[in-house]
Design an enzyme around this catalytic site. Structure first.
Site, PDB file in Angstrom:
ATOM      1  N   ASP A  57       0.809  -1.210   0.000  1.00  0.00           N
ATOM      2  CA  ASP A  57       0.000   0.000   0.000  1.00  0.00           C
ATOM      3  C   ASP A  57       0.844   1.263   0.000  1.00  0.00           C
ATOM      4  OD1 ASP A  57      -1.900  -1.949   0.267  1.00  0.00           O
ATOM      5  OD2 ASP A  57      -2.979  -0.992   1.910  1.00  0.00           O
ATOM      6  N   ARG A 137      -0.217   6.610  17.152  1.00  0.00           N
ATOM      7  CA  ARG A 137      -0.378   7.589  16.068  1.00  0.00           C
ATOM      8  C   ARG A 137       0.180   8.973  16.400  1.00  0.00           C
ATOM      9  NH1 ARG A 137      -0.165   3.215  13.653  1.00  0.00           N
ATOM     10  NH2 ARG A 137      -2.062   2.291  12.793  1.00  0.00           N
ATOM     11  N   ASP A 166      -7.751   6.181  12.149  1.00  0.00           N
ATOM     12  CA  ASP A 166      -6.370   6.628  12.036  1.00  0.00           C
ATOM     13  C   ASP A 166      -6.205   7.905  11.227  1.00  0.00           C
ATOM     14  OD1 ASP A 166      -5.237   4.778  13.681  1.00  0.00           O
ATOM     15  OD2 ASP A 166      -4.663   3.382  12.092  1.00  0.00           O
ATOM     16  N   SER A 220      -6.616  -7.595   8.491  1.00  0.00           N
ATOM     17  CA  SER A 220      -5.520  -6.637   8.532  1.00  0.00           C
ATOM     18  C   SER A 220      -4.917  -6.629   9.932  1.00  0.00           C
ATOM     19  CB  SER A 220      -6.000  -5.238   8.159  1.00  0.00           C
ATOM     20  OG  SER A 220      -6.916  -4.748   9.113  1.00  0.00           O
TER      21      SER A 220
END
Length: 446
Positions: A57, A137, A166, A220
Site C-alpha cells: 500500500d 499515532r 487513524d 488486517s
C-alpha cells in the site's frame, strides 16, 4: 495495514540515505496499460514526508505521490516494536528514487512518553480496549512533522483509509503541531479502491508484489510494542470465533503451562522500573512483560468498539504486557492513593481514554488531565507480586513505603483505640438523613 513500521535492534534515528547512481530508476510504463490513479491535485506540493512501511500500500502511495503531485517524496519508517525488519523498506525506497530516507527507532520514546503516561490514567476505551493502536499515532505524527521541518517539506502523507479512526488521529496531530501543513490522504483521493486495482497499478509501475498480497488477506494487522490488532474481512462477522492460528503474541490459555508463574514489578511514581528485581528501561520492561504474559496465555480480547467516525467495528487484540501492567498498577494504587484521588481518577479515565482514542493527544484538555493524573502519582511507589496462570492475572501481594493501609485500624481484633466503633452510629445517621427526610415526606403524599 502498517503505516510506518518495522523492527530493528539497531537505531537509525535521523538517518538519511542518498540514492546511488547505480540503482535502477523507476520504470516508465505505457499509461494506457495502467490503472487510472490520478486525483486532481488541488494543492501544489514541493516536498512531502510519507509515513512508509515498505509494504504494497505505501509503496503504491509513494509512486502515486510522485506521479500525481510531481513532488519529491521523503520516506519515514518508525520502529515502534512491530517485529518487522526495516531494511527492506529502505531498499524499496531507494529503488523508487527516494533521496531522503528516515528510519527511526522510537521504541523507548514510545513507551516512556506515550504508553506509560496513558497507563498512569489506567486508560480503557469503552471499558476494555487498551488503546494500543491509538497511542502510537501521535508519535508517528510528531516525528513526521519534525522531519518535515528539518527537510523543508510543505506536506505530509499517511496511508490510513477514509473509513477508519487513524486518518483523524494522524491529521489532528499534524495540524496541532504545524497548523499550516498540507496533508495528503490518498485513500480519500484516488480510485484504487480494491486489492486488484492496487496490484495492477503496482505491476504497471514495476513495484514488487509479494505472493502473499495477491489474494485477499484474511484480516488486517497493526502492531507495536504495546499490542497487535486484527480486524476486517474474516473478522467482520462478530459471531465468528477467530482462528487460533491468527494469534502471534500469546498461546491460548488451554496451551499455557499447567503451573503458575509468579512475578514482581517495582513502581516509582506510577511507572514500572523493575521486573523481578532487575532494573529495565521502559521498552525493555514492556518487552519482558509481553514475553512472560504471552507464554501464559494472557492479553487477548475480542471486542466491538465505537469508532470516532460513527460506525461499529469488531477488533481482536493481543496486549499481553499491558494486561499485566494495568492489573499491577491498580494494585499499587489501591494502597497508595487516597479514596478521593482514586475515585476522581476513575471518573476522569473514560474521558481521557476517549481523547486518546479519538486522536486528541496534543489537545489542551488531554494535557490538563495528564497534569492531574501525574499529580496523583507522586506516592505511587512500591512492589506488586502477581500470579500468572492460563490467561489470568491475579494480584497476590503489594507493598509500598507510602502505603495508606494500616493493619491495626483494619483489624477485627483489638485496634488499641484507634477506631471507636460507636462513632459509626452518628456517621450513618448523618449519611441517611436525606433518605429519611425523603421517606417521611413522600409517605405523607401517599
Amino acid at each position: 495495514m502498517a503505516l510506518a513500521g518495522g523492527h530493528s535492534t539497531s537505531s537509525f534515528r535521523g538517518t538519511q540515505v542518498a540514492t546511488s547512481g547505480g540503482l535502477r530508476a523507476p520504470v516508465r510504463v505505457d499509461r494506457r496499460c495502467a490503472v487510472k490513479a490520478h486525483a486532481s491535485a488541488s494543492v501544489k506540493v514541493k516536498k512531502v514526508v510519507l509515513a512508509y512501511s515498505g509494504g504494497l500500500d505505501t509503496s503504491v502511495i509513494l509512486k502515486w505521490l510522485q506521479e500525481t503531485y510531481g513532488c519529491e517524496v521523503v520516506t519515514f519508517t518508525a520502529d515502534l516494536g512491530q517485529g518487522e525488519e526495516l531494511e527492506p523498506a529502505r531498499a524499496k525506497a531507494e529503488q523508487m528514487g527516494v533521496k531522503q530516507i528516515f528510519i527511526d527507532d522510537l521504541r523507548e520514546e514510545f513507551v516512556r512518553d506515550y504508553v506509560f503516561p496513558m497507563f498512569r490514567a489506567n486508560s480503557l476505551y469503552e471499558g476494555v480496549y487498551m488503546l494500543g493502536t491509538s497511542i502510537a499515532r501521535p508519535l508517528i505524527a510528531k516525528r513526521q512533522i519534525e522531519i518535515a521541518k528539518e527537510v523543508g517539506a510543505d506536506a505530509v502523507c499517511h496511508g490510513a483509509t477514509g473509513k477508519g479512526n487513524d486518518q483523524v488521529r494522524f491529521e489532528v496531530g499534524y495540524y496541532a503541531l504545524k497548523p499550516d501543513i498540507k496533508v495528503i490522504a490518498p485513500w480519500r483521493e484516488w480510485d484504487l479502491n480494491s486489492r486488484t486495482k492496487l496490484i495492477t497499478y503496482a505491476e504497471a509501475n514495476s513495484i514488487p508484489v509479494p505472493s502473499s498480497k495477491r489474494g485477499e488477506p484474511p484480516f488486517s494487522m497493526d502492531a507495536n510494542l504495546l499490542h497487535i490488532s486484527y480486524e476486517g474481512n474474516a473478522l467482520e462477522d462478530p459471531r465468528s470465533q477467530p482462528d487460533e492460528g491468527m494469534f502471534t503474541r500469546s498461546v491460548s490459555p488451554e496451551q499455557a503451562p499447567d503451573k503458575p508463574t509468579y512475578i514482581e514489578i517495582d513502581f516509582e511514581k506510577g511507572d514500572p522500573v523493575a521486573l523481578d528485581g532487575a532494573q529495565l528501561s521502559p521498552a525493555a520492561i514492556l518487552t519482558a512483560l509481553n514475553k512472560v504474559a504471552g507464554d501464559n496465555g494472557i492479553g487477548r480480547i475480542d471486542i466491538v468498539e465505537s469508532r470516532f467516525v460513527g460506525m461499529k467495528s469488531r477488533g481482536v487484540y493481543e496486549t499481553p504486557g499491558g494486561t499485566i501492567l494495568l492489573a499491577a498498577r491498580r494494585a499499587i494504587e489501591s494502597i497508595t492513593l487516597d479514596r478521593g484521588e482514586a475515585h476522581l481518577k476513575d471518573e476522569l479515565m473514560p474521558k481521557y481514554a476517549e481523547l486518546v482514542y479519538n486522536g486528541f493527544w496534543f489537545s489542551p484538555e488531554r494535557l490538563a488531565l495528564q497534569a492531574l493524573v501525574d499529580k496523583t502519582q507522586e506516592f505511587v511507589t512500591g512492589t506488586v507480586r502477581l500470579k500468572l496462570y492460563k490467561g489470568n492475572v491475579t494480584v497476590v501481594g503489594r507493598k509500598s513505603p507510602y502505603s495508606l493501609y494500616d493493619p491495626v485500624i483494619a483489624s477485627f481484633e483489638d485496634d488499641k483505640g484507634l477506631y471507636n466503633q460507636a462513632d459509626a452510629g452518628g456517621f450513618i445517621k448523618l449519611q441517611a438523613l436525606r433518605l429519611r427526610t425523603l421517606g417521611v415526606n413522600r409517605h405523607k403524599m401517599l
